[in-house]
Write an enzyme that holds these catalytic residues in place. Structure first.
Site, PDB file in Angstrom:
ATOM      1  N   LYS A   1       0.860  -1.195   0.000  1.00  0.00           N
ATOM      2  CA  LYS A   1       0.000   0.000   0.000  1.00  0.00           C
ATOM      3  C   LYS A   1       0.888   1.233   0.000  1.00  0.00           C
ATOM      4  O   LYS A   1       1.801   1.353   0.827  1.00  0.00           O
ATOM      5  CB  LYS A   1      -0.861   0.026   1.269  1.00  0.00           C
ATOM      6  CG  LYS A   1      -2.177  -0.693   1.115  1.00  0.00           C
ATOM      7  CD  LYS A   1      -2.866  -0.755   2.438  1.00  0.00           C
ATOM      8  CE  LYS A   1      -3.966   0.254   2.586  1.00  0.00           C
ATOM      9  NZ  LYS A   1      -4.590   0.162   3.934  1.00  0.00           N
TER      10      LYS A   1
HETATM   11  C1  E4P Z   1      -7.929   0.789   3.982  1.00  0.00           C
HETATM   12  O1  E4P Z   1      -7.182  -0.034   3.518  1.00  0.00           O
HETATM   13  C2  E4P Z   1      -7.743   1.429   5.294  1.00  0.00           C
HETATM   14  O2  E4P Z   1      -7.023   0.572   6.136  1.00  0.00           O
HETATM   15  C3  E4P Z   1      -9.022   1.710   6.026  1.00  0.00           C
HETATM   16  O3  E4P Z   1     -10.168   1.376   5.310  1.00  0.00           O
HETATM   17  C4  E4P Z   1      -9.050   3.028   6.738  1.00  0.00           C
HETATM   18  O4  E4P Z   1     -10.286   3.220   7.374  1.00  0.00           O
HETATM   19  P1  E4P Z   1     -10.552   4.291   8.520  1.00  0.00           P
HETATM   20  O5  E4P Z   1     -10.907   5.583   7.892  1.00  0.00           O
HETATM   21  O6  E4P Z   1     -11.718   3.718   9.281  1.00  0.00           O
HETATM   22  O7  E4P Z   1      -9.293   4.382   9.344  1.00  0.00           O
END
Ligand code: E4P
Length: 216
Positions: A83
């Protein structure tokens, strides 16, 4: 639509697997901070348990460091996906890593143009964050519609992974729009099966079955 679980917790992953709702996993530094142990060991354990993609975030800011971190993460297991935030250096690193056969997931996507550039950089996946947009008084799902439209216009293969999901409605809307993947926290995955009429129906059938039993 594929369902990923948004967690670094192996017990939560086991529960999603049991439900058949774990086509892959996304983690991020905030989720890792809730777990005990070395992140690489956690990634390795998740990759052994899950067949699909397991996304781990590179936290470096400069292209060469992101590439190095991406190569290290990818070496952990064949199903690791790196990522990388949708910054300029991030997208430059995505281009190089994807050309080396390392799958990348461009994360922290908040605009259609970031999504367009991520696809042009060759990203395998993108993560638009719908919940954080909603929190900031924007319309997260409108972004998913816009990206879907753009990718269809130009036959782009990057998979749209709806992220930062807060509710069952988010999941339903993602599926209605035709997103490729939704990455969902366990507490929302568990709610996907909930319906008061299902509970009421089960109670009624049990009561009536008891009446049937009493006749014999
Ligand atoms: C995606 O890969 C992220 O880890 C995640 O969806 C972030 O979500 P949040 O806004 O609840 O932290």
């Amino acid at each position: 639509m594929k369902i990923f679980i948004d967690t670094a917790n192996i017990n939560e992953i086991e529960q999603a697997l049991e439900l058949g709702a774990c086509d892959g996993v996304t983690t991020n530094p905030t989720l890792l901070a809730k777990e005990k142990g070395n992140p690489d060991d956690i990634y390795r354990a998740i990759c052994e348990r899950v067949q699909g993609p397991v996304c781990a975030e590179a936290i470096s800011l400069e292209k060469k460091d992101i590439i190095q971190e991406g190569e290290n993460l990818a070496a952990i297991a064949d199903n690791m996906v790196v990522k990388i935030p949708a910054s300029k250096d991030g997208l430059k690193a995505v281009r190089i890593l994807e050309s080396q056969g390392i799958r990348c997931n461009v994360t922290l996507v908040f605009s259609p143009m970031q999504a367009l550039l991520a696809a042009k950089a060759g990203a395998s996946f993108i993560c638009p964050f719908v919940g954080r947009l909603d929190d900031a008084s924007h319309d997260g799902m409108e972004l998913i519609e816009q990206i879907t439209h753009i990718y269809q216009n130009y036959l782009m293969n990057t998979e749209i992974m709806v992220a930062s999901i807060r509710s069952v409605t988010h999941v339903r809307d993602a599926a209605m729009i035709g997103a490729d993947i939704a990455t969902i926290p366990l507490k929302v995955i568990e709610k996907l099966t909930d319906h008061p009429l299902t509970d009421k129906g089960i109670e009624l059938f049990i009561r009536d079955w008891e009446k049937v039993q009493k006749q014999f």
